[in-house]
Design an enzyme around this catalytic site. Structure first.
Site, PDB file in Angstrom:
ATOM      1  N   CYS A  86      -4.005  -3.138   4.386  1.00  0.00           N
ATOM      2  CA  CYS A  86      -3.772  -2.637   5.745  1.00  0.00           C
ATOM      3  C   CYS A  86      -4.817  -3.157   6.736  1.00  0.00           C
ATOM      4  O   CYS A  86      -4.942  -4.352   6.930  1.00  0.00           O
ATOM      5  CB  CYS A  86      -3.707  -1.109   5.738  1.00  0.00           C
ATOM      6  SG  CYS A  86      -2.875  -0.418   7.189  1.00  0.00           S
ATOM      7  N   GLU A  93       0.855  -1.188   0.000  1.00  0.00           N
ATOM      8  CA  GLU A  93       0.000   0.000   0.000  1.00  0.00           C
ATOM      9  C   GLU A  93       0.893   1.241   0.000  1.00  0.00           C
ATOM     10  O   GLU A  93       1.956   1.253   0.625  1.00  0.00           O
ATOM     11  CB  GLU A  93      -0.869  -0.016   1.254  1.00  0.00           C
ATOM     12  CG  GLU A  93      -1.719   1.222   1.463  1.00  0.00           C
ATOM     13  CD  GLU A  93      -2.333   1.272   2.861  1.00  0.00           C
ATOM     14  OE1 GLU A  93      -3.396   1.895   3.017  1.00  0.00           O
ATOM     15  OE2 GLU A  93      -1.728   0.686   3.794  1.00  0.00           O
ATOM     16  N   LYS A 109      -9.667  -1.042  -1.298  1.00  0.00           N
ATOM     17  CA  LYS A 109      -9.751  -1.219   0.149  1.00  0.00           C
ATOM     18  C   LYS A 109     -11.202  -1.139   0.622  1.00  0.00           C
ATOM     19  O   LYS A 109     -11.916  -0.187   0.324  1.00  0.00           O
ATOM     20  CB  LYS A 109      -8.908  -0.148   0.858  1.00  0.00           C
ATOM     21  CG  LYS A 109      -8.830  -0.324   2.372  1.00  0.00           C
ATOM     22  CD  LYS A 109      -7.901   0.706   3.004  1.00  0.00           C
ATOM     23  CE  LYS A 109      -7.765   0.490   4.505  1.00  0.00           C
ATOM     24  NZ  LYS A 109      -6.851   1.456   5.142  1.00  0.00           N
TER      25      LYS A 109
END
Length: 527
Positions: free
Chosen positions: A374, A262, A322
């Site tokens: 993440c 990321e 995401k």
């Protein structure tokens, strides 16, 4: 005992139990404290009225959650730390309010353990996208409990640990000669854990891939990818081209694909000429697909955080977006209402990150891959949905540079290892400057990069097709335990109403039930 003194004792026990629970996780990492911390909390609200339970639960939540995510104070800011920890503490306060009526039901350890799991299930999804950090299950890596993740998932593991804590409480408060059922329950829980540990879920590998995870490092202070974001992209491109050179020289194995983290490009790689050129050069040099982590422009007010499959022949293709952007970290909820309050996080976050919705895996080098970015890895839905739809491998793209000097990176890596067990898949993690690694389906670490280094992990990983029981069940354990909790609260309310209408029974008619706690006396309540 005076009411104020009783309340102080309850609060002290709750605060101590919250600190014990925090010590179960990284950086202290003493998971054997978990059932004792939970038992202490259950004991602190036993016999209380609901409003007292709320106050005591809030004290527990504050002592646990403010300690557990203290890394936010130095990495993101004290305001974000106080705001998030304060909201999460309220869930434990609500739990403290509903535990007293549930603990008066027959077989109350089952009801209160279900309530704990329901609280975790709800706060992992609400408000906004929720915050799963601090679930009991996330502390059990490298313990005999960890293999249970493949069978019952994070929700089931949390339920088992909460039940163990409730049964320990039962042993403390049960009347003389009434401990046998509690002991039997503890033995049953431990036996289930032992069975999963002795016979962990296993499946045969149906193929292999060579995957290279690139940790390019972050220049300057190391905790700010925007300090010199173009150098971050160059670092990853240069590390990839060096790997390609080593492959041509015969000193490294040729990867089937390369994974970047990321924020390996902090600007839109389709619009920014410099970053686009660096990516294209790296992909052409590698000669295989590179999964690039990039911030992609939406419109003037929105942005996407994506993993982009960049092919050397066809260019950019499939993308994973995401699913769980961080509220007040990556987007501002109710921005229209707050418009004009241009200070703090509102001033820093100029555009809102848009959440992805696709449940399908991406295809990389001809293989279906479940991707997460993440904090996505802490949510049940992201990886389970993709694995259930055919993903044979898991990748995690994370920046974590913001948290590089804190223990957040160890907490996240522990969660990632547990996800490997839960999904029954190899997991490849690429971070900008730590922690990058390759994790086997049993949770053991095949390879790991040192933080704040430029490292390429070039490893062979297995591909698997079989689904673990946890993936097959998906969100149903959480839903089922939520229904159980609601039923318990209804039964508790009906029982209380019946007692009020009938009046107190004669002393000789009161059953000596081993699973019913003593009725609280007046000095155990706060009026």
């Amino acid at each position: 005992m005076p009411r104020v003194l009783v309340l102080l004792v309850r609060l002290a026990l709750a605060v101590g139990s919250g600190l014990l629970l925090a010590a179960s996780f990284e950086p202290v990492g003493l998971p054997w404290l978990l059932p004792f911390a939970v038992a202490g909390f259950f004991l602190s609200v036993r016999g209380a009225r609901s409003r007292v339970g709320f106050v005591v639960g809030l004290a527990f939540g504050i002592s646990f959650y403010f300690t557990h995510i203290v890394w936010m104070r130095s990495s993101v800011g004290a305001d974000a730390w106080v705001g998030l920890a304060g909201v999460e503490a309220l869930f434990y306060a609500a739990l403290g309010a509903i535990l007293p009526p549930l603990s008066r039901l027959p077989l109350w350890p089952l009801w209160v353990a279900a309530a704990w799991s329901t609280m975790e299930f709800v706060r992992s999804a609400w408000p906004f996208s929720g915050m799963p950090w601090g679930r009991l299950a996330y502390a059990v890596i490298d313990t005999p409990v960890a293999p249970s993740m493949a069978y019952v998932g994070a929700t089931g593991v949390s339920f088992g640990l909460a039940l163990l804590g409730a049964l320990l409480t039962w042993l403390l408060v049960a009347r003389r000669g009434r401990h046998l059922l509690g002991v039997a329950g503890i033995v049953a829980v431990l036996a289930a854990i032992a069975v999963a540990d002795v016979r962990p879920w296993r499946a045969g590998e149906t193929g292999h891939l060579q995957v290279a995870a690139v940790q390019g490092n972050v220049p300057g202070p190391g905790n700010d990818v925007l300090y010199d974001h173009r150098q971050v992209t160059r670092n990853h491109a240069e590390a990839t081209m060096k790997l390609a050179g080593d492959v041509r020289a015969g000193t490294a194995k040729a990867p089937d694909f390369v994974l970047w983290p990321e924020n390996s490009t902090a600007v839109d790689p389709f619009e920014d000429g410099a970053d686009n050129a660096a990516i294209v050069s790296a992909v052409q040099s590698a000669g295989v697909p590179v999964v690039v982590g990039g911030m992609v422009n939406g419109d003037a007010t929105h942005v996407y955080n994506q993993g982009i499959v960049w092919d050397p022949a066809t260019g950019p293709g499939q993308r994973y977006t995401k699913h769980h952007p961080v509220p007040f970290g990556e987007y501002i909820p109710f921005r229209d209402i707050l418009n004009g309050w241009n200070f703090g996080r509102l001033a820093i976050i100029g555009r809102d990150m848009v959440a992805g919705t696709s449940k399908d895996p991406i295809t990389v080098a001809g293989t279906k891959v479940a991707d997460a970015i993440c904090f996505d890895v802490a949510y049940d839905d992201v990886l389970d949905d993709q694995v259930a739809r055919g993903a044979r491998l898991v990748t995690v793209q994370t920046s974590n540079a913001t948290f590089i000097f804190t223990h957040q990176i160890e907490q996240q890596f522990a969660i990632t290892r547990l996800r490997a067990i839960e999904t029954g898949r190899y997991v490849v993690v690429a971070s900008t400057n730590g922690l990058s690694g390759v994790i086997a389906p049993d949770g053991h670490v095949v390879a790991k990069a040192q933080p704040r280094t430029t490292t390429v992990l070039d490893e062979q990983v297995g591909l698997l097709d079989a689904l673990t029981p946890a993936v097959r069940m998906g969100a149903w354990p959480g839903r089922a335990l939520s229904v159980v909790t609601i039923v318990g609260l209804v039964l508790a309310a009906l029982t209380r109403r019946r007692r009020r209408s009938v009046g107190p029974a004669p002393q000789h008619d009161v059953p000596d039930a081993p699973d019913a706690p003593d009725a609280p006396d007046q000095e155990m309540s706060l009026t």
